[in-house]
Design a protein around this motif. Structure first.
Motif, PDB file in Angstrom:
ATOM      1  N   ARG A  52      30.493  33.383  31.345  1.00 45.17           N
ATOM      2  CA  ARG A  52      31.581  33.489  32.330  1.00 45.17           C
ATOM      3  C   ARG A  52      32.760  32.612  31.934  1.00 45.17           C
ATOM      4  O   ARG A  52      33.923  33.038  32.001  1.00 45.17           O
ATOM      5  CB  ARG A  52      31.068  33.066  33.707  1.00 45.17           C
ATOM      6  CG  ARG A  52      32.147  32.971  34.777  1.00 45.17           C
ATOM      7  CD  ARG A  52      31.711  32.063  35.902  1.00 45.17           C
ATOM      8  NE  ARG A  52      31.434  30.701  35.444  1.00 45.17           N
ATOM      9  CZ  ARG A  52      30.868  29.770  36.206  1.00 45.17           C
ATOM     10  NH1 ARG A  52      30.508  30.056  37.446  1.00 45.17           N
ATOM     11  NH2 ARG A  52      30.648  28.562  35.713  1.00 45.17           N
ATOM     12  N   THR A  66      35.283  37.779  38.117  1.00 43.18           N
ATOM     13  CA  THR A  66      34.383  38.457  39.044  1.00 43.18           C
ATOM     14  C   THR A  66      33.199  39.012  38.260  1.00 43.18           C
ATOM     15  O   THR A  66      33.375  39.672  37.229  1.00 43.18           O
ATOM     16  CB  THR A  66      35.097  39.591  39.788  1.00 43.18           C
ATOM     17  OG1 THR A  66      36.129  39.034  40.609  1.00 43.18           O
ATOM     18  CG2 THR A  66      34.134  40.370  40.666  1.00 43.18           C
ATOM     19  N   ILE A  67      31.997  38.740  38.754  1.00 44.53           N
ATOM     20  CA  ILE A  67      30.761  39.126  38.070  1.00 44.53           C
ATOM     21  C   ILE A  67      30.072  40.222  38.863  1.00 44.53           C
ATOM     22  O   ILE A  67      29.964  40.151  40.090  1.00 44.53           O
ATOM     23  CB  ILE A  67      29.834  37.901  37.937  1.00 44.53           C
ATOM     24  CG1 ILE A  67      30.502  36.843  37.045  1.00 44.53           C
ATOM     25  CG2 ILE A  67      28.472  38.301  37.376  1.00 44.53           C
ATOM     26  CD1 ILE A  67      29.828  35.507  37.075  1.00 44.53           C
ATOM     27  N   LEU A  68      29.604  41.233  38.153  1.00 40.31           N
ATOM     28  CA  LEU A  68      28.772  42.270  38.756  1.00 40.31           C
ATOM     29  C   LEU A  68      27.354  42.063  38.252  1.00 40.31           C
ATOM     30  O   LEU A  68      27.078  42.215  37.053  1.00 40.31           O
ATOM     31  CB  LEU A  68      29.271  43.663  38.363  1.00 40.31           C
ATOM     32  CG  LEU A  68      28.396  44.838  38.811  1.00 40.31           C
ATOM     33  CD1 LEU A  68      28.346  44.933  40.329  1.00 40.31           C
ATOM     34  CD2 LEU A  68      28.896  46.149  38.208  1.00 40.31           C
ATOM     35  N   VAL A 126      30.735  37.116  43.112  1.00 42.50           N
ATOM     36  CA  VAL A 126      29.642  37.924  42.570  1.00 42.50           C
ATOM     37  C   VAL A 126      29.463  39.169  43.427  1.00 42.50           C
ATOM     38  O   VAL A 126      29.317  39.088  44.652  1.00 42.50           O
ATOM     39  CB  VAL A 126      28.318  37.144  42.510  1.00 42.50           C
ATOM     40  CG1 VAL A 126      27.204  38.037  41.935  1.00 42.50           C
ATOM     41  CG2 VAL A 126      28.464  35.888  41.662  1.00 42.50           C
ATOM     42  N   ILE A 127      29.467  40.309  42.759  1.00 43.02           N
ATOM     43  CA  ILE A 127      29.185  41.595  43.387  1.00 43.02           C
ATOM     44  C   ILE A 127      27.765  41.980  43.002  1.00 43.02           C
ATOM     45  O   ILE A 127      27.376  41.864  41.835  1.00 43.02           O
ATOM     46  CB  ILE A 127      30.173  42.668  42.895  1.00 43.02           C
ATOM     47  CG1 ILE A 127      31.609  42.270  43.248  1.00 43.02           C
ATOM     48  CG2 ILE A 127      29.821  44.035  43.462  1.00 43.02           C
ATOM     49  CD1 ILE A 127      32.654  43.031  42.462  1.00 43.02           C
ATOM     50  N   VAL A 166      34.079  47.535  40.709  1.00 45.79           N
ATOM     51  CA  VAL A 166      33.922  47.451  39.262  1.00 45.79           C
ATOM     52  C   VAL A 166      35.276  47.265  38.584  1.00 45.79           C
ATOM     53  O   VAL A 166      35.383  46.577  37.564  1.00 45.79           O
ATOM     54  CB  VAL A 166      33.205  48.705  38.722  1.00 45.79           C
ATOM     55  CG1 VAL A 166      33.125  48.669  37.197  1.00 45.79           C
ATOM     56  CG2 VAL A 166      31.801  48.815  39.313  1.00 45.79           C
ATOM     57  N   ARG A 168      37.537  45.407  39.398  1.00 47.91           N
ATOM     58  CA  ARG A 168      37.892  43.986  39.436  1.00 47.91           C
ATOM     59  C   ARG A 168      36.940  43.127  38.605  1.00 47.91           C
ATOM     60  O   ARG A 168      37.104  41.913  38.541  1.00 47.91           O
ATOM     61  CB  ARG A 168      37.871  43.469  40.885  1.00 47.91           C
ATOM     62  CG  ARG A 168      38.805  44.197  41.822  1.00 47.91           C
ATOM     63  CD  ARG A 168      38.917  43.454  43.152  1.00 47.91           C
ATOM     64  NE  ARG A 168      37.628  43.278  43.806  1.00 47.91           N
ATOM     65  CZ  ARG A 168      37.063  44.181  44.600  1.00 47.91           C
ATOM     66  NH1 ARG A 168      37.654  45.347  44.821  1.00 47.91           N
ATOM     67  NH2 ARG A 168      35.900  43.939  45.177  1.00 47.91           N
ATOM     68  N   THR A 169      35.939  43.727  37.999  1.00 49.53           N
ATOM     69  CA  THR A 169      34.867  43.005  37.319  1.00 49.53           C
ATOM     70  C   THR A 169      35.245  42.639  35.886  1.00 49.53           C
ATOM     71  O   THR A 169      35.785  43.467  35.152  1.00 49.53           O
ATOM     72  CB  THR A 169      33.586  43.860  37.319  1.00 49.53           C
ATOM     73  OG1 THR A 169      33.143  44.033  38.673  1.00 49.53           O
ATOM     74  CG2 THR A 169      32.482  43.214  36.501  1.00 49.53           C
ATOM     75  N   ILE A 172      29.518  41.807  33.448  1.00 50.34           N
ATOM     76  CA  ILE A 172      28.336  42.453  34.018  1.00 50.34           C
ATOM     77  C   ILE A 172      27.108  41.715  33.511  1.00 50.34           C
ATOM     78  O   ILE A 172      26.964  41.473  32.304  1.00 50.34           O
ATOM     79  CB  ILE A 172      28.264  43.937  33.621  1.00 50.34           C
ATOM     80  CG1 ILE A 172      29.434  44.708  34.231  1.00 50.34           C
ATOM     81  CG2 ILE A 172      26.933  44.552  34.069  1.00 50.34           C
ATOM     82  CD1 ILE A 172      29.530  46.155  33.772  1.00 50.34           C
ATOM     83  N   ALA A 193      35.632  50.716  34.968  1.00 57.56           N
ATOM     84  CA  ALA A 193      36.205  49.420  34.591  1.00 57.56           C
ATOM     85  C   ALA A 193      37.706  49.551  34.334  1.00 57.56           C
ATOM     86  O   ALA A 193      38.171  50.542  33.778  1.00 57.56           O
ATOM     87  CB  ALA A 193      35.506  48.876  33.361  1.00 57.56           C
ATOM     88  N   VAL A 197      35.757  44.161  30.063  1.00 57.16           N
ATOM     89  CA  VAL A 197      34.446  43.833  30.630  1.00 57.16           C
ATOM     90  C   VAL A 197      33.499  43.375  29.531  1.00 57.16           C
ATOM     91  O   VAL A 197      33.383  44.018  28.493  1.00 57.16           O
ATOM     92  CB  VAL A 197      33.844  45.036  31.373  1.00 57.16           C
ATOM     93  CG1 VAL A 197      32.436  44.711  31.872  1.00 57.16           C
ATOM     94  CG2 VAL A 197      34.730  45.449  32.540  1.00 57.16           C
TER      95      VAL A 197
END
Length: 277
Positions: A52, A66-68, A126-127, A166, A168-169, A172, A193, A197
Motif C-alpha cells: 500500500r 483505497t484497497i479492495l 478498505v472496500i 472499484v 476508486r481502488t 486489490i 478499474a 491498480v
C-alpha cells in the motif's frame, strides 16, 4: 489438535469450512480455525502495508490508497492492516469467555469501540467483497470496512455500486480466496478499474494462478511471484487432506519436502503491477 470427520471436501480434497464463513459475527470462525493454526492474514499484514505504501508513492497519487479486499469475510485483513493488532489478538478477542456471553448485537457494539481505540494514523479506506452477506455486514457494522459488497462475480456482473467502488481502488488484496474465485472475478474487477491498480495475492501452492495472471496481463498488469519463500496458511485437518495436497503440489511442479510434507498448507505471494513499457 481438533478434527471434524463430518466436514466435506472440495474437488481438490481441501476440507470445506462453509459453515463458519457467513455467521452474524466471527466467533465461530476463530474458534473453528484456532486448532488448525490458521495464520495467513498475519503474514499478509506487513506485506499489504508495505505494498500500500509503495502504491501511494505513484506519481499523481492523491490521499490514501483505497484497497479492495477480495473474499474479505469478516474484515480480518482490514482489521490487521488498519489497527495495532495481531492475529493472535483477534483469536484471543473472539474466543474469550467474555465474547461468548454476548449476543451478536452486543458483540458488534463492543467491537466498534475495540477497533476504534486501536485505529492506526495511517489507516486506509478498505472496500470488502465477498459472497457472505452476514460476514460483510458484520465487518461494515464493526467499522472495519468503509464499504461492503456481497456479490458473486463468478456468476453475475458487478453491480453499479461495486463498479463505482472499484473505480476508486488502487490496490486489490486477497489471502484466502483463490481457488474459490477465478479469472472471471478478476476480469470483472479490472474492467471497472479507472486508476492504476496493483494486485497482491497469497495463493496456495495447490492452486494454479496462471489463468488469473493471464487475465491480469490482458489488462496491462505484469505478475511477479516471490519464489524466495513460502507463507504458511494452516495445519492439515487430516492425513487425507495432507496426501491430496502433496499430490497436487507435486503435479504443479513444486517440491513438498520441507513444506506441505511437514503438515501445513503453504502459499506463494504474487504481486501484479501495471506494465511500464
Amino acid at each position: 489438535m481438533a478434527t471434524d470427520r463430518h466436514r466435506t471436501r472440495t474437488a481438490s480434497g481441501k476440507t470445506r469450512f462453509d459453515d463458519i464463513y457467513d455467521r452474524p459475527d466471527p466467533r465461530t470462525y476463530f474458534r473453528t480455525l484456532a486448532p488448525y493454526e490458521y495464520e495467513i492474514p498475519q503474514h499478509a499484514q506487513a506485506v499489504f502495508r508495505r505494498t500500500r505504501d509503495l502504491r501511494a508513492r505513484l506519481a499523481g497519487a492523491e490521499g490514501s490508497v483505497t484497497i479492495l479486499d477480495v473474499c474479505c469475510s469478516y474484515g480480518i485483513n482490514a482489521a490487521l492492516l488498519n489497527h495495532d493488532l495481531t492475529l493472535a489478538d483477534l483469536y484471543a478477542h473472539y474466543t474469550s469467555d467474555e465474547a461468548a456471553a454476548l449476543t451478536p448485537a452486543e458483540l458488534v457494539e463492543r467491537d466498534k469501540e475495540f477497533y476504534a481505540s486501536r485505529r492506526r494514523a495511517d489507516a486506509s479506506p478498505v472496500i470488502g467483497l465477498d459472497t457472505a452477506e452476514n460476514a460483510t455486514r458484520y465487518a461494515l457494522d464493526a467499522g472495519l470496512l468503509d464499504e461492503a459488497y456481497a456479490e458473486n462475480l463468478e456468476r453475475h456482473p458487478p453491480s453499479r455500486e461495486l463498479r463505482r467502488a472499484v473505480a476508486r481502488t488502487g490496490l486489490i488484496t486477497v489471502t484466502g480466496g483463490i481457488g474459490y474465485i477465478t479469472h472471471r472475478t478478476f476480469g470483472a474487477l479490472l474492467d471497472s478499474a479507472r486508476l492504476p491498480v496493483w494486485v497482491s495475492a497469497f495463493v496456495l501452492r495447490t492452486v494454479p494462478y496462471g489463468p488469473i495472471a493471464d487475465t491480469l496481463a490482458a489488462h496491462g498488469l505484469d505478475t511477479v511471484t516471490d519464489t524466495s519463500r513460502t507463507y504458511t496458511q494452516r495445519l492439515f485437518t487430516s492425513p487425507e487432506e495432507r496426501a491430496e495436497a502433496l499430490r497436487q503440489v507435486t503435479l504443479a511442479g513444486e517440491d513438498p519436502a520441507g513444506h506441505e510434507a511437514e503438515g501445513r498448507y503453504h502459499t506463494r505471494l504474487h504481486e501484479s503491477r501495471p506494465r511500464t513499457a
